[in-house]
Every structure is written in structure tokens, then in C-alpha cells.
Design an enzyme around this catalytic site. Sequence first.
Site, PDB file in Angstrom:
ATOM      1  N   HIS A 172      69.504  -7.933 -78.158  1.00 33.86           N
ATOM      2  CA  HIS A 172      70.554  -6.990 -78.588  1.00 33.86           C
ATOM      3  C   HIS A 172      70.498  -5.729 -77.720  1.00 33.86           C
ATOM      4  CE1 HIS A 172      72.777  -4.350 -81.305  1.00 33.86           C
ATOM      5  NE2 HIS A 172      72.784  -5.208 -82.300  1.00 33.86           N
ATOM      6  N   GLU A 275      75.079  -8.204 -75.576  1.00 34.85           N
ATOM      7  CA  GLU A 275      73.961  -8.984 -76.116  1.00 34.85           C
ATOM      8  C   GLU A 275      74.105 -10.452 -75.744  1.00 34.85           C
ATOM      9  OE1 GLU A 275      73.920  -8.073 -80.358  1.00 34.85           O
ATOM     10  OE2 GLU A 275      74.991  -6.228 -79.914  1.00 34.85           O
TER      11      GLU A 275
HETATM   12  O1  TA6 Z   1      75.417  -6.697 -82.594  1.00 37.98           O
HETATM   13  C1  TA6 Z   1      76.383  -5.939 -83.220  1.00 37.98           C
HETATM   14  C2  TA6 Z   1      75.929  -5.703 -84.653  1.00 37.98           C
HETATM   15  O2  TA6 Z   1      75.728  -6.914 -85.302  1.00 37.98           O
HETATM   16  C3  TA6 Z   1      76.965  -4.817 -85.334  1.00 37.98           C
HETATM   17  O3  TA6 Z   1      77.706  -5.513 -86.287  1.00 37.98           O
HETATM   18  C4  TA6 Z   1      76.187  -3.637 -85.832  1.00 37.98           C
HETATM   19  O4  TA6 Z   1      76.014  -3.589 -87.172  1.00 37.98           O
HETATM   20  C5  TA6 Z   1      74.939  -3.702 -84.981  1.00 37.98           C
HETATM   21  O5  TA6 Z   1      74.691  -5.017 -84.651  1.00 37.98           O
HETATM   22  C6  TA6 Z   1      73.706  -2.940 -85.367  1.00 37.98           C
HETATM   23  O6  TA6 Z   1      72.985  -3.526 -86.371  1.00 37.98           O
HETATM   24  P1  TA6 Z   1      71.716  -2.787 -86.949  1.00 37.98           P
HETATM   25  O7  TA6 Z   1      71.201  -3.713 -88.007  1.00 37.98           O
HETATM   26  O8  TA6 Z   1      70.751  -2.595 -85.816  1.00 37.98           O
HETATM   27  O9  TA6 Z   1      72.194  -1.459 -87.507  1.00 37.98           O
END
Ligand code: TA6
Length: 304
Positions: A172, A275
Site C-alpha cells: 500500500h 498500490e
Molecule cells: O487503499 C485505499 C484504502 O483502502 C482506502 O479505502 C482508504 O481507506 C485507505 O486504504 C487507508 O486505509 P487505512 O486503514 O490505512 O486508514
Amino acid sequence: MDPNDISVLDKRFGIAGEVVFKEGPSGLGVVEISNGLAMASIALQGAHLMSWAPHREELVIWLSPKAKFGPGEAIRGGVPVCWPWFGPHRSESAFPAHGFARTVPWEVIEVQALEDGSTRLGFRLIQNDETHAQWPHSTPLALYMTIGTALEMELVTHNLGLAPVTIGEALHTYFQVSDIRRIAIHGLKGCLYIDKTDDGRLKQQSGPVTFDGETDRIYLESTADCLIDDPGLSRRIRIAKRGSRSTVVWNPWAERAEALGDFGENGYLGMVCVESANAADDVVTIAPGGTHRLWVRYTVESMR
Ligand code: TA6
């Protein structure tokens, strides 16, 4: 022996002038790498890469100035490892979003100075009772990183069980950009994507991805290199990957970043997540005895 005792790790895996294990913010164990090609730092919790830059290059990876550090806390920025599911768990709403890999300690399994001047590190996730309860499968997980003028990461899942196992996963990665409003991402043209900001509607990308508001998309069947063109930093970040069929593109924009609370003032302007993932319909089923590898390689090209 505590596998994350810093002085023991430093004696066993430290390399004078190149790799040092130390206490980082809030006492979190951190390994810092500085070789002839690049610098990087990695938190042992989550095997979470927090910074990387080839020498004479601006930071490539974004880390929030307001990131929270502490046992079980997800660090905002860097390269969180999402595993063994991506996003919310399909049936158990109490299980953590993006799985547990990013918030548990990992052990160090190798550190090597390579002949080309880069440094290779290997980590293995340490399971505990809580993670076993959420994931009752025998699937050891390792993450290998090579720190050099390129950053390579390989997330390796083995299925040692007797039945097939289905995983979702993502590296990510938060990339540092000059200004989210001025960048463009190439490599996703024509791909179908799930638009999470529009009730999950399926849409098709035309042209490069640009940003003027909250963006949260899962691009399906996307395997080509992605390029982040950043005229403000006169550079292009190239993301090459294997073993990943989805690409997630995320920027929370002002309101959502504020609500998340750990982005810092206007922090969202200086980052974009691209990602390399296997998410939504692209989850991966690993046969008994099988192995799945998700590999990425990030490089920086000049646009001058
Ligand atoms: O990868 C994008 C995502 O899934 C978004 O929907 C957003 O919520 C982000 O990840 C961050 O997630 P987190 O759990 O790290 O706040």
C-alpha cells in the site's frame, strides 16, 4: 530470546556503516540502511518501510509528519503490508481493515550487503493467538527488500496447509509528490476500476489518472508498469510489478484526510498511493504446497 531485541539484532545482523538496528519513535524497533546508493528505514512492526531515497534524490516514499507509532498502531505512510485480506474483511467487521500484517511484529531473517552496492533484507511475520483466531491457516509470510537505486520488494506467501487458501494483499505504497493536483499517472488507460467514492460503480479509465478530489479506486486486471509523472519534482516514478493483477490508486483529499486525523496539515497534497495489489475480484488462491509472490520494483527517472 525476544526476536526483536534491538541490541541482539544489531549484533547479529548489523553491518558497520551500512545497517543499524535502533530504537525509533515510541521505542519501536527500526532498521536504518545507508549504503553507497540509497538510504531507507524500516519499522520491525509490520516490516513497514518508512523511507527510501536514492542518494541525491528527494524522498520517494511519503511518511506523514503526524504518523502514530506504537504497538498495534498502523503507521500512516511508507509501505504498509496489507495481508491476508485487502480492505474490510468480507464477513467479520470486527477484524482489522487491510488485515493484521501491518500491525504485528515481524522477525528479521536475513541482511546482506550485495555486490552491486545495494542491501537485501528479509523479514518473516510472527503469528500470535489473535492472528491465528482471525486466520486459522498455515501460510507463512515473508517480505524481502532490496535497497539501492531501485527499491524492490517481494511479498511471499506459502500455503503449507492441506486445502487451497485465498488471500487478498497489497503493498500500500505512499509515494511523495510535489502536488497531487499537478501529477498524472500513466499505465492504467482502458482498465476497468471499482470507484469506491461512487458506491463501487464499475468504470473505465480513459487517459492518464489526474486528481481534483477524493480518489479511491481498484483497477482490475492491471499489470502494466505505472508511471507517476511529477513535473514539480521533474521526475517520474516507475512502478513495475509481477504477481499483482490489481492496482489501487488513493488520495483522501482534504475532508477525509482531516477525518483520518494523522495526515498533518494539507498532508494529502504531497502524497499519492499507488498500490500493487490482488484485491476485489483479483484475490489469489494458493494450492496446498503452493507459493505466491507479489513483486514490485520502484525506480526514479528524470524528466528534465
Ligand atoms: O487503499 C485505499 C484504502 O483502502 C482506502 O479505502 C482508504 O481507506 C485507505 O486504504 C487507508 O486505509 P487505512 O486503514 O490505512 O486508514
